[in-house]
Design an enzyme around this catalytic site. Structure first.
Site, mmCIF file in Angstrom:
data_model
loop_
_atom_site.group_PDB
_atom_site.id
_atom_site.type_symbol
_atom_site.label_atom_id
_atom_site.label_comp_id
_atom_site.label_asym_id
_atom_site.label_seq_id
_atom_site.Cartn_x
_atom_site.Cartn_y
_atom_site.Cartn_z
ATOM 1 N N ARG A 104 1.191 -6.393 6.326
ATOM 2 C CA ARG A 104 2.365 -5.587 6.625
ATOM 3 C C ARG A 104 2.562 -5.488 8.132
ATOM 4 N NH1 ARG A 104 4.705 0.118 4.834
ATOM 5 N NH2 ARG A 104 2.816 0.523 3.698
ATOM 6 N N ASP A 203 -11.340 -2.343 -1.003
ATOM 7 C CA ASP A 203 -12.567 -1.766 -0.437
ATOM 8 C C ASP A 203 -13.616 -1.550 -1.515
ATOM 9 O OD1 ASP A 203 -11.757 -1.776 2.155
ATOM 10 O OD2 ASP A 203 -11.146 0.338 2.198
#
Ligand code: URA
Length: 209
Positions: A104, A203
């Site tokens: 992004r 994660d």
């Protein structure tokens, strides 16, 4: 939304609940994700075309059914999509794999592509795009925009979790793409995380939290 399939199977719901638990280790999160991905693959491939094939059993000859056409392609949105691939490939070991990497842009907030690699003959292949979390929908929409340039025969999208905001965005941008999810959670928070969700899927898969 008729194009959204919530896989409401007890095994799927059981595993998803265990994955949401913040104390689940990286090891068990990955194992559950693997198992859940296999079950989601079972659902997303339910309508695959079949063709007859003659086979000799030890006793006689019969006509069985095998999957028709070119090999499926699983398209992983990097990096969390890769966490779903192992489970999917264990049930469809001959599938091809494409990758789309997007980040992004912090200024424009748009998805910028940094990697794109697909198998050949995409126009003859059914594509299944995978990303564990359909949150804002920005990456999924950008990935499918780009994938459509390769003209695959069909496109489906598989995630584990989504929310009303992500579904609405996908419905607006790609109403032709069916979505398979294990659950639709309540909402997005101001940081783009799904609530109650399971945290940052990448994660938790890669142990980078
Ligand atoms: N991506 C994640 O990994 N988790 C979320 O809740 C939303 C997007």
């Amino acid at each position: 939304m008729s194009n959204v399939h919530v896989v409401n199977h007890p095994l799927v719901q059981h595993k998803l609940t265990l994955m949401r638990n913040k104390t689940a280790s990286t090891n068990s999160f990955r194992r559950l994700l693997n198992e859940l991905s296999m079950l989601m693959t079972y659902e997303v491939t339910r309508d695959m075309p079949m063709q007859p094939m003659e086979v000799e059993t030890p006793l006689e000859t019969m006509t069985g059914q095998v999957i028709d056409g070119k090999k499926l392609v699983f398209v992983s949105i990097l990096r969390a999509g890769n966490g779903i691939l192992d489970g999917m490939l264990s049930v469809v070991p001959g599938a091809r794999v494409g990758h789309i990497g997007l980040y992004r842009d912090p200024k424009t907030l748009t998805a910028v592509e940094y990697y794109f690699k697909m198998p050949t003959e995409m126009h003859e292949r059914d594509a299944v795009v995978v990303d564990p979390m359909l949150a804002t929908g920005h990456s999924a929409i950008a990935a499918i925009d780009r994938l459509k340039e390769c003209n695959p025969k069909s496109i489906k999208f598989v995630c584990l979790l989504t929310c009303p905001e992500g579904l609405a965005a996908m419905e607006k941008a790609h109403p032709d793409v069916p979505i398979y999810t294990a659950a639709i959670d309540r909402q997005l928070n101001e940081h783009g995380y799904i609530l109650p969700g399971l945290g940052d899927a990448g994660d938790r898969i890669f142990g980078t939290q």
